[in-house]
Scaffold this active site. Sequence first.
Site, short mmCIF file in Angstrom:
data_model
loop_
_atom_site.label_atom_id
_atom_site.label_comp_id
_atom_site.label_asym_id
_atom_site.label_seq_id
_atom_site.Cartn_x
_atom_site.Cartn_y
_atom_site.Cartn_z
N HIS A 268 5.56 29.86 -8.82
CA HIS A 268 5.46 31.31 -9.04
C HIS A 268 5.11 32.05 -7.74
O HIS A 268 3.95 32.37 -7.50
CB HIS A 268 4.40 31.61 -10.10
CG HIS A 268 4.83 31.37 -11.50
ND1 HIS A 268 5.41 32.35 -12.28
CD2 HIS A 268 4.79 30.25 -12.28
CE1 HIS A 268 5.70 31.86 -13.47
NE2 HIS A 268 5.34 30.59 -13.49
N CYS B 188 10.29 29.69 -12.40
CA CYS B 188 9.68 28.85 -13.42
C CYS B 188 10.61 28.70 -14.62
O CYS B 188 11.64 28.05 -14.51
CB CYS B 188 8.30 29.37 -13.82
SG CYS B 188 7.33 28.13 -14.74
N GLU C 215 5.60 35.12 -7.04
CA GLU C 215 5.10 36.47 -7.32
C GLU C 215 3.59 36.48 -7.49
O GLU C 215 2.92 37.47 -7.17
CB GLU C 215 5.81 37.06 -8.54
CG GLU C 215 5.29 36.68 -9.90
CD GLU C 215 5.62 35.25 -10.32
OE1 GLU C 215 5.15 34.83 -11.40
OE2 GLU C 215 6.36 34.54 -9.59
#
Length: 238
Positions: free
Chosen positions: A214, A112, A216
């Site tokens: 994202h 990001c 994660e």
Amino acid sequence: MNKIGIASNHLIHPNPRFDTNFIDYIQIDYVNGIKHADGLPFVLPLGDPKDAEAYIENVDGLLLSGGQGVTPAVYGEEPLKEVAETDIYRDQFEIALVQAAVKAHKPVLGICRGIQILNVALGGTLYQDIYKQAGAYLKHNQYPTSWEIPTHHITTDRNSWLNQLLGDRFLVNSFHHQGIHQLGKQLKSVATSDDKVVEAVESADGNVIGVEFHPEMMAEAHPEFQKIFDYFVNKARN
């Protein structure tokens, strides 16, 4: 185990819990992504750009996380009114980290904000607001939809690193309004959204990679996104 430096964010406004006792921090999902890839995460506190080479000497790879927007001044522009919070101290330190990692031929993964700052570190520029400047029309900030839920599609370039990991077309989550404009030196776009926003990059030598979404946040609910961390940590072993 390969040591992965994760550049931290830092708290710059007083809040009820910490008041003005400001902290450096990183969200646990980044740490878990590295740990689940059998890497050893080290959180790098925000520091002086002159110390970047010393930090990079002590890790095998660099992960850049999300957070504030990138200060337009670091790529030679004046800020538009659409720009929200920025942190030039973080920008300057992370730019130095990227440049030190590239110089040392150590892999870099940007997520990001991270893809944006690595693009700037390599001489590129950003759209300060993809809606005003790039004609974006999809919802690229899905809040208040939960962060682990993918909400829009991206399409990857054949034979790119991301295509090999996750295929031609798939859903991702999204939390941004800035985006890549002119690509940095040695970088190429390897994935885009349907409204042509750059969603992933790769350097000519394959050592620098980044995604605008994202992984994660999605990896626990959608385990296929852990492959991004596995791929990155494996590069740090080579």
